[in-house]
Scaffold this motif. Sequence first.
Motif, mmCIF file in Angstrom:
data_model
loop_
_atom_site.group_PDB
_atom_site.id
_atom_site.type_symbol
_atom_site.label_atom_id
_atom_site.label_comp_id
_atom_site.label_asym_id
_atom_site.label_seq_id
_atom_site.Cartn_x
_atom_site.Cartn_y
_atom_site.Cartn_z
ATOM 1 N N THR A 176 0.837 -1.242 0.066
ATOM 2 C CA THR A 176 0.025 0.194 0.035
ATOM 3 C C THR A 176 0.865 1.185 -0.148
ATOM 4 O O THR A 176 1.054 1.938 1.111
ATOM 5 C CB THR A 176 -1.010 -0.034 1.096
ATOM 6 N N PRO A 177 1.509 1.591 -1.259
ATOM 7 C CA PRO A 177 2.829 2.472 -1.280
ATOM 8 C C PRO A 177 2.035 3.830 -0.748
ATOM 9 O O PRO A 177 2.999 4.563 -0.551
ATOM 10 C CB PRO A 177 3.110 2.496 -2.654
ATOM 11 N N ASP A 178 0.879 4.019 -0.800
ATOM 12 C CA ASP A 178 0.358 5.530 -0.341
ATOM 13 C C ASP A 178 0.294 5.758 1.077
ATOM 14 O O ASP A 178 0.006 6.783 1.577
ATOM 15 C CB ASP A 178 -0.904 5.984 -1.247
ATOM 16 N N ARG A 179 0.617 4.853 1.843
ATOM 17 C CA ARG A 179 0.536 4.659 3.265
ATOM 18 C C ARG A 179 1.972 4.454 3.825
ATOM 19 O O ARG A 179 2.722 3.819 3.072
ATOM 20 C CB ARG A 179 -0.253 3.699 3.989
ATOM 21 N N TRP A 271 -8.503 -1.741 0.959
ATOM 22 C CA TRP A 271 -7.608 -0.847 0.286
ATOM 23 C C TRP A 271 -7.493 -1.273 -1.176
ATOM 24 O O TRP A 271 -6.307 -0.837 -1.931
ATOM 25 C CB TRP A 271 -6.333 -0.577 1.057
#
Length: 476
Positions: A176-179, A271
């Motif tokens: 989940t690279p946006d986190r 997600w």
Amino acid sequence: MKKRAFLNLVSFSMAGFFILTTYRAGAGNEPPKKKYNVLFIAVDDLNTDLGCYGNTFVKTPHIDRLAKRGVKFDRAYTQFPLCSPSRSSLLTGQRPDVTGIYELQTHFRRNLPDIVTLPQLFKNNQYYSARVGKIYHYGVPGQIGTDGLDDPISWDHRINPKGRDKAEESLIKNLTPDRGLGSALAWRATEGTDDEQTDGMVANEAIKLLEQKKDEAFFLAVGFYRPHSPYVAPKKYFDMYPVETVPLAREIENDFDDIPDAALFTKPANWGLSRADRQEALRAYYATISFMDAQVGKLLDAVDRLKLADHTIIVLWSDHGYNVGQHGQWMKQSLFENSARVPLLIAAPGGVKGKTSGRTVELLDIYPTLAELCQLSPPQALQGKSLTPLLKKPDAKWDKPAYTQVRRNQFFGRSVRTERYRYTLWDEGKAGEELYDHDKDPDEFHNLAKSTEHASIRNELLALLKKGYPALSQGQ
């Protein structure tokens, strides 16, 4: 009421406690010949996916071994499913509405400057009080190796290990690279040994202190970082869980139709991750549980080797539960069972062994329990209830529910759990409510809050919720 005024007005009374002069077998009315030690084991973000709690897939032989030495609390609950609010509540003996801690930045002493914490109580009574790892809050992984939001006056000695997992953060895979890594489904199966990891160092440093202080009265707090994300552990623990065998949470069609939007922390559900990605994340979570479990095993071995078991109380707890896909939710910050429920094990000399208590208890109850077992008198009133009757008779009469709350921007969700039901109110009902019958619906798939058949139960639980949260009755 201002928090300082609260502390000045309340006084601690032992009227509600039974001094355990007879707790140790054969003690009669004589005080214990030797003070009880306390080994206080905190685990970060651990749910009840453990062998001793009935999960046959996850391998936790050492925590299971601890369960055989004492009482396993099957219905234990956090007061707030987020690290700092939960830990601040447990360690001060006060509910979050008293500590005023609802997020991760504020130190509890800003609101309660004079409170005596649980480890401070022992330190003030001539115990050696030490912390290794995370007990009070600090960010993982960002603040590993620092004091974070620690409370210096609680301890005689503090140790902040920092291992290979911290040094190799750049190699972690983030699904989940946006986190950020601390709130991401991110993992790494490392090379090397347990001892190179921060948690391996935590266990080894704690064992050194046990060896040094074995002839003194001590309160030793040992805080493990895993399974908190990122899920990092040596590769051998990942090998225990072939990814294609990892079972995902049960799902039903139209699950979200009767769930208030406020109840959902993970948006969109899961997600948006594929089934394969979710299995990869859950495998990593379970691998880090087994890694942490091995470190607990080292501590238990040291207790036995040093012949400390007959006068050492061992407590293992997690700051909150952890969703792993239930209702599409991950991690904490929800009031579903998987997020609110925590593992809690207490092995006390003279107590029953290998038993389970089904009573509803709270992390808030740990402070008064240890105070009573060790015959110490806190200088302020505590809001929990001593569990010592349940350590002697796990099915003893008990009418105390468990309360859990969470904050959503400017409003709260508040929940009450009895042995059968969970009832939750969002923004005093303006953002919805939930009612689940755990006897018939342990996965909380069927919200009964609007069921006419359950109206009387709903009203009873609403009254119970208001009793636990006076702010509700005041419209706050």
